[in-house]
Scaffold this motif. Structure first.
Motif, PDB file in Angstrom:
ATOM      1  N   ILE A  27     -15.820  -0.765   3.047  1.00 48.97           N
ATOM      2  CA  ILE A  27     -14.769  -1.653   2.554  1.00 48.97           C
ATOM      3  C   ILE A  27     -14.745  -1.638   1.026  1.00 48.97           C
ATOM      4  O   ILE A  27     -13.668  -1.608   0.402  1.00 48.97           O
ATOM      5  CB  ILE A  27     -14.961  -3.079   3.088  1.00 48.97           C
ATOM      6  N   ALA A  28     -15.927  -1.615   0.407  1.00 52.23           N
ATOM      7  CA  ALA A  28     -15.981  -1.541  -1.056  1.00 52.23           C
ATOM      8  C   ALA A  28     -15.385  -0.224  -1.547  1.00 52.23           C
ATOM      9  O   ALA A  28     -14.646  -0.191  -2.542  1.00 52.23           O
ATOM     10  CB  ALA A  28     -17.433  -1.672  -1.527  1.00 52.23           C
ATOM     11  N   ALA A  29     -15.683   0.880  -0.848  1.00 47.83           N
ATOM     12  CA  ALA A  29     -15.104   2.167  -1.229  1.00 47.83           C
ATOM     13  C   ALA A  29     -13.599   2.164  -1.003  1.00 47.83           C
ATOM     14  O   ALA A  29     -12.833   2.722  -1.802  1.00 47.83           O
ATOM     15  CB  ALA A  29     -15.757   3.290  -0.418  1.00 47.83           C
ATOM     16  N   GLY A  30     -13.163   1.521   0.084  1.00 47.00           N
ATOM     17  CA  GLY A  30     -11.733   1.419   0.349  1.00 47.00           C
ATOM     18  C   GLY A  30     -11.000   0.625  -0.711  1.00 47.00           C
ATOM     19  O   GLY A  30      -9.892   0.985  -1.140  1.00 47.00           O
ATOM     20  N   VAL A  31     -11.613  -0.447  -1.167  1.00 49.73           N
ATOM     21  CA  VAL A  31     -11.015  -1.256  -2.230  1.00 49.73           C
ATOM     22  C   VAL A  31     -10.930  -0.441  -3.525  1.00 49.73           C
ATOM     23  O   VAL A  31      -9.942  -0.528  -4.266  1.00 49.73           O
ATOM     24  CB  VAL A  31     -11.822  -2.551  -2.432  1.00 49.73           C
ATOM     25  N   ALA A  32     -11.963   0.352  -3.805  1.00 46.16           N
ATOM     26  CA  ALA A  32     -11.918   1.215  -4.992  1.00 46.16           C
ATOM     27  C   ALA A  32     -10.768   2.207  -4.891  1.00 46.16           C
ATOM     28  O   ALA A  32     -10.075   2.484  -5.885  1.00 46.16           O
ATOM     29  CB  ALA A  32     -13.249   1.956  -5.147  1.00 46.16           C
ATOM     30  N   GLU A  33     -10.540   2.752  -3.706  1.00 45.41           N
ATOM     31  CA  GLU A  33      -9.405   3.661  -3.515  1.00 45.41           C
ATOM     32  C   GLU A  33      -8.085   2.923  -3.706  1.00 45.41           C
ATOM     33  O   GLU A  33      -7.143   3.457  -4.325  1.00 45.41           O
ATOM     34  CB  GLU A  33      -9.463   4.284  -2.117  1.00 45.41           C
ATOM     35  N   LEU A  34      -7.989   1.702  -3.199  1.00 47.81           N
ATOM     36  CA  LEU A  34      -6.760   0.916  -3.362  1.00 47.81           C
ATOM     37  C   LEU A  34      -6.462   0.668  -4.837  1.00 47.81           C
ATOM     38  O   LEU A  34      -5.308   0.783  -5.283  1.00 47.81           O
ATOM     39  CB  LEU A  34      -6.880  -0.417  -2.629  1.00 47.81           C
ATOM     40  N   ARG A  35      -7.494   0.323  -5.587  1.00 56.59           N
ATOM     41  CA  ARG A  35      -7.295   0.067  -7.014  1.00 56.59           C
ATOM     42  C   ARG A  35      -6.772   1.329  -7.715  1.00 56.59           C
ATOM     43  O   ARG A  35      -5.863   1.259  -8.545  1.00 56.59           O
ATOM     44  CB  ARG A  35      -8.606  -0.388  -7.652  1.00 56.59           C
ATOM     45  N   ALA A  36      -7.380   2.466  -7.376  1.00 58.29           N
ATOM     46  CA  ALA A  36      -6.950   3.712  -8.009  1.00 58.29           C
ATOM     47  C   ALA A  36      -5.529   4.080  -7.594  1.00 58.29           C
ATOM     48  O   ALA A  36      -4.717   4.511  -8.427  1.00 58.29           O
ATOM     49  CB  ALA A  36      -7.918   4.835  -7.642  1.00 58.29           C
ATOM     50  N   LEU A  37      -5.205   3.901  -6.331  1.00 59.94           N
ATOM     51  CA  LEU A  37      -3.872   4.281  -5.850  1.00 59.94           C
ATOM     52  C   LEU A  37      -2.786   3.371  -6.408  1.00 59.94           C
ATOM     53  O   LEU A  37      -1.728   3.847  -6.847  1.00 59.94           O
ATOM     54  CB  LEU A  37      -3.852   4.236  -4.315  1.00 59.94           C
ATOM     55  N   THR A  38      -3.017   2.075  -6.422  1.00 64.10           N
ATOM     56  CA  THR A  38      -2.012   1.161  -6.978  1.00 64.10           C
ATOM     57  C   THR A  38      -1.921   1.336  -8.490  1.00 64.10           C
ATOM     58  O   THR A  38      -0.845   1.212  -9.077  1.00 64.10           O
ATOM     59  CB  THR A  38      -2.334  -0.296  -6.622  1.00 64.10           C
ATOM     60  N   GLY A  39      -3.049   1.644  -9.137  1.00 63.47           N
ATOM     61  CA  GLY A  39      -3.019   1.933 -10.565  1.00 63.47           C
ATOM     62  C   GLY A  39      -2.275   3.214 -10.870  1.00 63.47           C
ATOM     63  O   GLY A  39      -1.775   3.413 -11.990  1.00 63.47           O
ATOM     64  N   GLY A  40      -2.169   4.096  -9.861  1.00 64.56           N
ATOM     65  CA  GLY A  40      -1.461   5.351 -10.037  1.00 64.56           C
ATOM     66  C   GLY A  40       0.004   5.274  -9.648  1.00 64.56           C
ATOM     67  O   GLY A  40       0.671   6.315  -9.596  1.00 64.56           O
ATOM     68  N   GLY A  41       0.496   4.078  -9.356  1.00 63.78           N
ATOM     69  CA  GLY A  41       1.920   3.925  -9.117  1.00 63.78           C
ATOM     70  C   GLY A  41       2.335   3.645  -7.696  1.00 63.78           C
ATOM     71  O   GLY A  41       3.519   3.381  -7.434  1.00 63.78           O
ATOM     72  N   LEU A  42       1.420   3.672  -6.732  1.00 63.63           N
ATOM     73  CA  LEU A  42       1.790   3.364  -5.362  1.00 63.63           C
ATOM     74  C   LEU A  42       1.798   1.858  -5.147  1.00 63.63           C
ATOM     75  O   LEU A  42       1.017   1.126  -5.785  1.00 63.63           O
ATOM     76  CB  LEU A  42       0.814   4.014  -4.371  1.00 63.63           C
ATOM     77  N   SER A  43       2.667   1.402  -4.275  1.00 63.76           N
ATOM     78  CA  SER A  43       2.649  -0.014  -3.909  1.00 63.76           C
ATOM     79  C   SER A  43       1.425  -0.274  -3.045  1.00 63.76           C
ATOM     80  O   SER A  43       0.805   0.662  -2.513  1.00 63.76           O
ATOM     81  CB  SER A  43       3.908  -0.378  -3.131  1.00 63.76           C
ATOM     82  N   ALA A  44       1.080  -1.540  -2.856  1.00 67.72           N
ATOM     83  CA  ALA A  44      -0.078  -1.874  -2.034  1.00 67.72           C
ATOM     84  C   ALA A  44       0.114  -1.367  -0.610  1.00 67.72           C
ATOM     85  O   ALA A  44      -0.820  -0.840   0.012  1.00 67.72           O
ATOM     86  CB  ALA A  44      -0.313  -3.381  -2.041  1.00 67.72           C
ATOM     87  N   GLY A  45       1.316  -1.521  -0.084  1.00 71.66           N
ATOM     88  CA  GLY A  45       1.575  -1.046   1.264  1.00 71.66           C
ATOM     89  C   GLY A  45       1.453   0.456   1.377  1.00 71.66           C
ATOM     90  O   GLY A  45       0.887   0.982   2.348  1.00 71.66           O
ATOM     91  N   GLN A  46       1.980   1.178   0.383  1.00 73.33           N
ATOM     92  CA  GLN A  46       1.854   2.637   0.391  1.00 73.33           C
ATOM     93  C   GLN A  46       0.395   3.068   0.273  1.00 73.33           C
ATOM     94  O   GLN A  46      -0.051   4.000   0.948  1.00 73.33           O
ATOM     95  CB  GLN A  46       2.659   3.232  -0.763  1.00 73.33           C
TER      96      GLN A  46
END
Length: 616
Positions: free
Chosen positions: A210-229
């Motif tokens: 879950i911690a690794a998943g959250v790190a991926e979410l932060r990177a993806l949303t920081g890269g322009g994707l919406s939270a849902g994407q």
């Protein structure tokens, strides 16, 4: 119609009274039955002997609906996914033609070269068979090769590219590309199996994932994707073990945890975690590898019942080297049998509503969330390396102690070993050398005997003797290795070391303890020879001398020990015994130490090798 009509109502107090009476007759320590019969997991979760409706933690929801405890999908069944680390198009096609529905391809210099993906997939219908990549530093190259192959065939690929957005911009770019034009293709895999393979507990594996998943979410949303994407780009990989209820609860708890993350992100409807379950590599054995068929069947069953959308069954000979066609066939047929013949593919969340499963799911989710919060407080998964490594090391040591004392039994290895099993040989896997286990009696295993001990008992060894490093510096272990290394050592010697069992009295008196002692010594590769029936110390000592052994173990009943143990031990000493063990408890003249249920079997075996003057 009430199904319970005609049956007397039974309360928990009624059960307690009945259980207490049985425990009293069995000689168990006094106390509440729940206390005597409960056990505690490595995560500190109490597994009780009885559950009822009062143990239900709350409404788990419906399958396919938040909080997704009962599954992220609304259709039963799962994707049969086979792993390939060798460029073998024929093996790939054989799998796809016989039940496999998706491919997991390992790409790298020691696996499938990125340039050969086209060859491996030359006859694969990419619009029908999803492809999951595991390419490490070559992820971008492998992903591009897959895109080019799909474009050349004018098809849209599906599966997962195996990237990590948290480890660099390449993963973010792949996620953008998938989100924009490939609805069936995900970019990111959060692989939790390295935490399991390092010896971590279920809650530790979950928390780190879950911690690794959250790190991926932060990177993806920081890269322009919406939270849902961003949530839609991530798939999780978990280990499934032969402890079926632990695996079922782990997969259900993982979905509950990820749903909470999605809820905090403001998109609870996107919180259905995509799960890929893989039968545990740590639980596999090189000795008596056929038992792995049972382990993987249980693990696959648990993964299916637990709601994984994709399942990989490791071939039973995977830890011996490169699996052959037969073992790959059995691995895929295991899934086919469970899906088709057993009907697991027809039911959504069959464990749902079980008082035990629901309670264990909730308790595991709570334990994992607590550790996840600790990781986040330490700065996230990338910054919490020491915290994670230390926590997993502590669990690994506790499990190693249980394995050594055989509280964690390993069938065919620490329990019920077969010194005369026919060895299985497999070619070296591209990911590592062939196993050194499974050598015939008196013959050297491939590569020779392992030299010296590992820094950590149970850590897989490199050629130089150090622990094999996994991801993020975590070790890679197999639970059976401490015993298997001793078996390898014994097999490599010109003559198998032997322990003499001084069986005192008739068969009825000594059989149970002789079998116990033989089982323990043979778990370390040591042969055993018995003296037969009788109580004459001189006859037993003569048989000992003829055997050529230098270590003996007395085996009999407590009553006969009181009459003969001291005399027999003394006679054995005079006949040259360097060490005299006694199977059971009690102190007698001439006896050095005791073997008993719960003793440290590994310590006994190491000590015996020293007494036999065998260099380890």
């Amino acid at each position: 119609m009430e199904l319970a009509a005609g049956f007397a109502s039974i309360s928990r107090d009624d059960w307690r009274a009945l259980a207490a009476e049985v425990l009293r007759k069995s000689g168990a320590e006094a106390g509440a039955p729940e206390e005597v019969l409960s056990r505690t997991t490595y995560d500190g979760i109490t597994v009780a002997p009885l559950y009822d409706a009062d143990d239900l933690p709350g409404d788990p929801g419906m399958p396919g609906a938040t909080p997704y405890v009962r599954g992220s999908a609304t259709a039963a069944g799962w994707d049969v996914r086979q792993r390939h680390a060798v460029a073998d198009p024929e093996a790939v096609l054989a799998d796809l033609e016989n039940g496999v529905t998706s491919l997991w391809l390992v790409v790298g210099p020691d696996a499938i070269p990125a340039g050969e993906l086209g060859t491996v997939l030359q006859d694969v219908y990419l619009d029908l068979a999803p492809v999951v990549l595991e390419a490490g530093e070559l992820t971008a190259e492998a992903a591009e090769a897959l895109f080019e192959l799909a474009a050349a065939r004018d098809v849209t690929p599906s599966g997962n590219l195996g990237a990590s957005a948290a480890r660099g911009p390449a993963g973010i770019e792949l996620a953008r590309r998938c989100a924009a034009g490939f609805p069936g293709l995900r970019a990111v895999t959060v692989d939790a199996t390295p935490y399991h393979d390092a010896g971590g507990s279920d809650a530790e594996e979950l928390a780190c994932s879950i911690a690794a998943g959250v790190a991926e979410l932060r990177a993806l949303t920081g890269g322009g994707l919406s939270a849902g994407q961003a949530l839609g780009q991530i798939e999780f990989r978990y280990a499934a073990t032969a402890d079926q209820f632990a695996t079922i609860a782990k997969l259900r708890a993982a979905r509950r945890l990820w749903a909470r993350v999605a809820e905090v992100c403001g998109v609870p409807e996107a919180g259905g975690q995509r799960q890929h379950a893989v039968t545990s590599a740590a639980m596999m054995t090189a000795r008596d590898p056929w038992v792995n068929l049972l382990r993987t069947t249980l693990a696959c069953f648990a993964a299916g019942v637990g709601g994984a959308q994709a399942v990989t069954v490791r071939p039973f000979d995977a830890c011996l080297g490169l699996p052959d066609a037969f073992s790959r066939r059995i691995a895929r047929n295991t899934q086919s049998l469970l899906l088709e013949e057993s009907g697991l593919g027809r039911v959504l969340d069959p464990a749902g509503g079980s008082w035990y499963v629901e309670r264990r799911t909730a308790d595991l989710a709570e334990a994992a969330w607590t550790f996840f919060q600790e990781i986040e407080a330490a700065g996230g998964i990338a910054a919490a390396g020491d915290l994670v490594a230390g926590r997993i090391a502590a669990t690994r040591e506790r499990r190693a102690d249980d394995i050594a004392h055989r509280r964690f039994p390993i069938t065919g290895v620490s329990e019920f070993p077969d010194l005369h099993e026919r060895p299985l040989r497999r070619p070296a896997s591209p990911e590592g050398p062939p196993s050194e286990s499974g050598a015939p009696q008196g013959g050297a295993p491939q590569g020779g005997a392992p030299q010296g001990g590992a820094p950590e008992e149970g850590a897989r060894l490199r050629e130089g003797g150090g622990p094999l490093a996994g991801r993020d510096g975590l070790p890679v272990i197999r639970y059976a290795e401490p015993f298997e290394r001793l078996r390898d050592l014994a097999d490599a010697l010109p003559e198998r070391p032997k322990v003499f069992l001084a069986t005192i009295g008739p068969l009825s008196a000594h059989t149970a303890r002789a079998a116990f002692a033989a089982n323990l010594f043979q778990a370390g590769g040591l042969a055993t020879e018995t003296s037969g029936q009788g109580t004459d110390p001189e006859q037993i000592a003569t048989a000992f001398a003829v055997s050529g052994a230098s270590v003996a173990c007395l085996c009999s009943s407590d009553k006969l020990y009181a009459q003969h143990a001291a005399a027999v031990a003394t006679a054995l000493r005079k006949a040259g015994a360097r060490k005299v063990w006694l199977a059971g408890k009690g102190h007698y003249e001439g006896v050095d130490a005791n073997l008993h249920a719960g003793c440290d079997a590994l310590a006994v075996l190491h000590e015996t090798y020293d007494d036999l003057e065998v260099t380890r």
